[in-house]
Structures are given as structure tokens and as C-alpha cells.
Design an enzyme around this catalytic site. Structure first.
Site, PDB file in Angstrom:
ATOM      1  N   TRP A 242       0.931  -1.315   0.011  1.00 57.92           N
ATOM      2  CA  TRP A 242       0.069  -0.022  -0.081  1.00 57.92           C
ATOM      3  C   TRP A 242       0.850   1.376   0.005  1.00 57.92           C
ATOM      4  O   TRP A 242       0.473   2.107  -0.481  1.00 57.92           O
ATOM      5  CB  TRP A 242      -1.036  -0.100   1.154  1.00 57.92           C
ATOM      6  CG  TRP A 242      -2.194  -0.893   0.855  1.00 57.92           C
ATOM      7  CD1 TRP A 242      -2.353  -2.113   1.449  1.00 57.92           C
ATOM      8  CD2 TRP A 242      -2.937  -0.722  -0.247  1.00 57.92           C
ATOM      9  NE1 TRP A 242      -3.369  -2.746   0.622  1.00 57.92           N
ATOM     10  CE2 TRP A 242      -3.758  -1.979  -0.223  1.00 57.92           C
ATOM     11  CE3 TRP A 242      -3.481   0.181  -1.002  1.00 57.92           C
ATOM     12  CZ2 TRP A 242      -4.865  -2.261  -1.143  1.00 57.92           C
ATOM     13  CZ3 TRP A 242      -4.390   0.101  -2.059  1.00 57.92           C
ATOM     14  CH2 TRP A 242      -5.115  -1.134  -1.950  1.00 57.92           C
TER      15      TRP A 242
ATOM     16  N   LYS B 149     -13.168  -1.438   6.790  1.00 62.17           N
ATOM     17  CA  LYS B 149     -12.313  -2.074   7.683  1.00 62.17           C
ATOM     18  C   LYS B 149     -12.783  -1.865   9.213  1.00 62.17           C
ATOM     19  O   LYS B 149     -13.968  -2.612   9.671  1.00 62.17           O
ATOM     20  CB  LYS B 149     -10.927  -2.375   7.701  1.00 62.17           C
ATOM     21  CG  LYS B 149     -10.220  -2.510   6.518  1.00 62.17           C
ATOM     22  CD  LYS B 149      -9.866  -1.502   5.859  1.00 62.17           C
ATOM     23  CE  LYS B 149      -8.782  -1.846   4.375  1.00 62.17           C
ATOM     24  NZ  LYS B 149      -9.069  -3.084   3.593  1.00 62.17           N
TER      25      LYS B 149
ATOM     26  N   ASP C 297      -1.631   6.594   6.661  1.00 64.14           N
ATOM     27  CA  ASP C 297      -2.712   5.925   6.020  1.00 64.14           C
ATOM     28  C   ASP C 297      -3.084   4.783   7.111  1.00 64.14           C
ATOM     29  O   ASP C 297      -2.228   3.772   7.386  1.00 64.14           O
ATOM     30  CB  ASP C 297      -2.371   5.259   5.036  1.00 64.14           C
ATOM     31  CG  ASP C 297      -3.210   4.357   4.241  1.00 64.14           C
ATOM     32  OD1 ASP C 297      -4.387   4.048   4.983  1.00 64.14           O
ATOM     33  OD2 ASP C 297      -3.058   3.700   3.438  1.00 64.14           O
TER      34      ASP C 297
HETATM   35  N1  PMP Z   1      -4.398   1.768   2.090  1.00 62.99           N
HETATM   36  C1  PMP Z   1      -4.669   0.659   2.638  1.00 62.99           C
HETATM   37  C2  PMP Z   1      -3.836   0.377   4.137  1.00 62.99           C
HETATM   38  C3  PMP Z   1      -5.408  -0.329   2.480  1.00 62.99           C
HETATM   39  O1  PMP Z   1      -5.510  -1.609   3.141  1.00 62.99           O
HETATM   40  C4  PMP Z   1      -6.360  -0.162   1.485  1.00 62.99           C
HETATM   41  C5  PMP Z   1      -7.454  -1.068   1.274  1.00 62.99           C
HETATM   42  N2  PMP Z   1      -7.244  -2.328   1.355  1.00 62.99           N
HETATM   43  C6  PMP Z   1      -6.380   1.098   0.748  1.00 62.99           C
HETATM   44  C7  PMP Z   1      -5.252   1.998   0.919  1.00 62.99           C
HETATM   45  C8  PMP Z   1      -7.069   1.429  -0.594  1.00 62.99           C
HETATM   46  O2  PMP Z   1      -8.555   1.521  -0.037  1.00 62.99           O
HETATM   47  P1  PMP Z   1      -9.535   2.050  -1.096  1.00 62.99           P
HETATM   48  O3  PMP Z   1      -9.741   0.967  -1.881  1.00 62.99           O
HETATM   49  O4  PMP Z   1     -10.750   2.287  -0.195  1.00 62.99           O
HETATM   50  O5  PMP Z   1      -9.217   3.192  -1.876  1.00 62.99           O
END
Ligand code: PMP
Length: 353
Positions: free
Chosen positions: A108, A189, A165
Site C-alpha cells: 500500500w 475495515k 494511512d
Molecule cells: N491503504 C490501505 C492500507 C488499504 O488496506 C487499502 C484497501 N485495502 C487502501 C489503502 C485502499 O483503499 P480504497 O480501496 O478504499 O481506496
């Protein structure tokens, strides 16, 4: 309520969208057609009505209380997920062509880095060498790498404002919000259903945006309009509010953290004790929310998942990028679910190990 056979509900280890607390779903069901005597569902109600504005304000009050958010921070409830923030953060905080530090911890973080590189210079910081840029506009890190199962158990020291994040570990334990410039998290989550993103941003960072920043993406616009500049995902916001009330009833973040640490410890112990299961993460960085593990015989992966599902344990497949298994054990996952998973894993090992 009539008629629903709870035997059909599984223990859901999904990484997100993830399990919600059962009492929240039950309340939403009971209020679905007529929310608080309004004669309509929350999702049928205008976002500028007094009823919805009251709901929005209460949701913010509850989140501020849970996270002990200081008064010099705004709380925004925005649409889009964390990936929208991957763009909004550099647009708002980098100014025109600035530099930002991004800590590279995993999948991520790397996606956030790629997006930020469109808007300015990124100095990639590794945990091992920690070489930050003295002129960085901010330092971005991912407190919990959902796919890799890596979590920070400390808050990094920085001169630049800290941007985090927290999509997959917000609300899992108390944190000191005053150490951060900006915290953001996708809802799906620990907060509620998908479609909503929570941003907690210090006042001095609201109005640094690059000239090209779309109005709807400017933190200042959203802060001035109480996140109602555009139509927000109202039903997700309502459910987030119910989740916050549920968390308060559990005793808040200190109480939920105790349960979360106990759940994670049990599962790691079961993995470490066995010769059959393996978790690759260095103990100091192991996540208490997402626990990936592999089987000694990967040819048994499919059978493991099939039998787990028959035992009422769903969504244990690891992310395609890393393979293996992953148990996501967010706040809404009861300790009994982890006990059931451990019992199943032992039994599977006895039969096939
Ligand atoms: N950052 C993290 C740590 C995540 O786990 C996720 C989604 N699993 C995201 C960003 C992206 O989130 P979204 O799909 O809601 O844009």
C-alpha cells in the site's frame, strides 16, 4: 425480530469490506424503513436536512471522543476510499512541486508513492536507513500494511508533519492524534461500509493546496462545509456512527485494544508453535489486524480454504500478490472466531500435516 437463522452467518475474516458488529447490523435492519420516526430510511433523506445534520454532528462527536481528537483538528467524512487520499494528500500538502518523504513498508505504501510522484518529488524512506529530506512538506507512512501484515507499533519521530494511512488499523487501539498532521482511513475495515473515508487534519494544513486542486478535493472547502460540499455517502456515514456507538459501548479503544492484542497473540502463538504454518513478519512489526500465514504444503491451500468454509470460517485466502492465507481480525471479529480458527487449523494440521 422474526425469522433470521443466525446459523447461516459465518466468521468472516475478510480484509475489507469486512465484517461489521452484529448489533450494528441488527439496529440498521430495525431502522431500515423508518429512521427515528422520520418515516423514511436514512438513505432516502437529504444530506442538508436537520435530521441528517444532527446524525453527522453526533458521529463526529463520538469519533472525537473515541480517538480523543484535539480541537485544532477537523474531522472530515469524504467520499472515495484511501486511494482518493493518495491523490488528495499531495495535491493539498505538497504545494506546487514540493518534496515529500514516503516510508516504503509494503504494497500500500508503494501505491501511495506512485500516486504522489505525479504531483511532486517523493523521497522514499526505508525503515532500515530512515533518510528523510530536511525540506519535506510531510512524511507519509502506512501504519498497517493490510496485505503484508506489517504494523508500526510506534509513531515515527519527524520534523515534517506526519501523514498516516490508517485504513486498516484505525480504532484498533488508542493513539495520540496530536502527533500527526493528518490521519486518513477508508471506512471498510474498522469504521463501516465502503464508500466513506475519514480524514483527521490539523487546522494549519487545511489551506496549502496546489492551484490545480479540484474544489471538491480541497480540505478547506470540505472543512468549511462540514463535509457536505458535495453529497456524501450518507448511509455509510450513518453506519459508521452506529459502529462508533458500538465501540463506546464496548468500553472504547482501550477495552477493544485489549481484546485485539489477545486475539492476535493467540493466533501468532498457534502459528509459531506449529511446524505446519508460518508467518514471515519480524515479531516487532507483526500486525494485530491482518495475520498472513502460509501452509508448509501449498498444494493444500485450496483444500484448506474449502474445509475452512465448511467449518464456517470465510475469506481466509491471502491477497493474490502474496498468496497463502490471511486472517483479518478487525474490531468486529469476536474472540470466539479466532478460537474457532485456531481449533480448525490444529485439526487440519493433525489430518494433513
Ligand atoms: N491503504 C490501505 C492500507 C488499504 O488496506 C487499502 C484497501 N485495502 C487502501 C489503502 C485502499 O483503499 P480504497 O480501496 O478504499 O481506496
Amino acid at each position: 425480530m422474526m425469522g433470521y437463522d443466525y446459523m447461516h452467518r459465518v466468521y468472516n475474516f475478510s480484509p475489507g469490506p469486512a465484517a461489521l458488529p452484529l448489533p450494528v447490523l441488527e439496529q440498521a435492519r430495525d431502522e431500515f424503513l423508518d429512521w427515528q420516526g422520520n418515516g423514511m430510511s436514512v438513505m432516502e433523506m437529504g444530506h442538508r436536512t436537520a435530521s441528517f445534520e444532527a446524525l453527522a454532528a453526533q458521529t463526529e462527536v463520538d469519533l472525537r471522543e473515541l480517538l480523543n481528537i484535539p480541537s485544532n483538528y477537523k474531522v472530515l467524512f469524504l467520499s472515495g476510499g484511501a486511494r482518493v487520499q493518495f491523490a488528495m494528500i499531495p495535491l493539498n500538502l505538497l504545494g506546487d512541486y514540493g518534496t515529500a518523504d514516503y516510508v516504503d513498508t509494503g504494497i500500500w505504501a508503494e501505491i501511495a508513492i506512485k500516486e504522489a510522484q505525479k504531483y511532486g518529488r517523493v523521497n522514499t524512506v526505508s525503515l532500515a536507513t530512515w533518510q528523510t529530506d530536511p525540506n519535506a512538506a510531510y512524511l507519509h507512512y502506512t501504519s498497517n500494511e493490510t496485505i503484508d501484515g506489517i504494523q508500526f507499533h510506534y509513531i515515527p519521530e519527524t520534523k515534517a508533519p506526519l501523514v498516516c494511512d490508517m485504513s486498516s488499523d484505525i480504532l484498533c487501539q488508542p493513539i495520540d492524534v496530536s502527533r500527526f498532521g493528518l490521519i486518513y482511513a477508508s471506512a471498510q475495515k474498522n469504521i463501516g461500509p465502503a464508500g466513506l473515508t475519514v480524514v483527521i487534519v490539523r487546522d494549519d494544513l487545511l489551506d496549502r493546496a496546489s492551484k490545480l486542486t479540484p474544489t471538491v478535493f480541497h480540505y478547506k472547502t470540505q472543512a468549511e462545509k462540514q463535509s457536505l460540499y458535495n453529497t456524501p455517502p450518507t448511509y455509510s456515514w450513518y453506519l459508521a456512527g452506529l459502529v462508533f456507538q458500538w465501540l463506546k459501548k464496548q468500553g472504547g479503544l482501550k477495552a477493544i485494544a485489549e481484546i485485539n492484542h489477545r486475539k492476535a497473540k493467540k493466533l501468532y502463538q498457534a502459528i509459531d508453535k506449529s511446524e505446519f504454518y508460518h508467518n514471515p513478519v519480524q515479531p516487532d512489526f507483526r500486525s494485530i489486524m491482518n495475520i498472513p500465514f502460509t501452509l508448509k504444503k501449498p498444494e493444500l491451500d485450496t483444500l484448506f480454504l474449502q474445509e475452512a468454509l465448511q467449518a464456517g470460517l470465510a475469506n481466509l485466502k491471502g491477497h493474490n500478490l502474496v498468496g497463502g492465507m490471511r486472517a483479518s481480525i478487525y474490531n468486529a471479529i469476536p474472540e470466539e472466531a479466532v478460537d474457532a480458527l485456531i481449533a480448525f487449523m490444529r485439526d487440519f494440521e493433525t489430518r494433513y500435516g
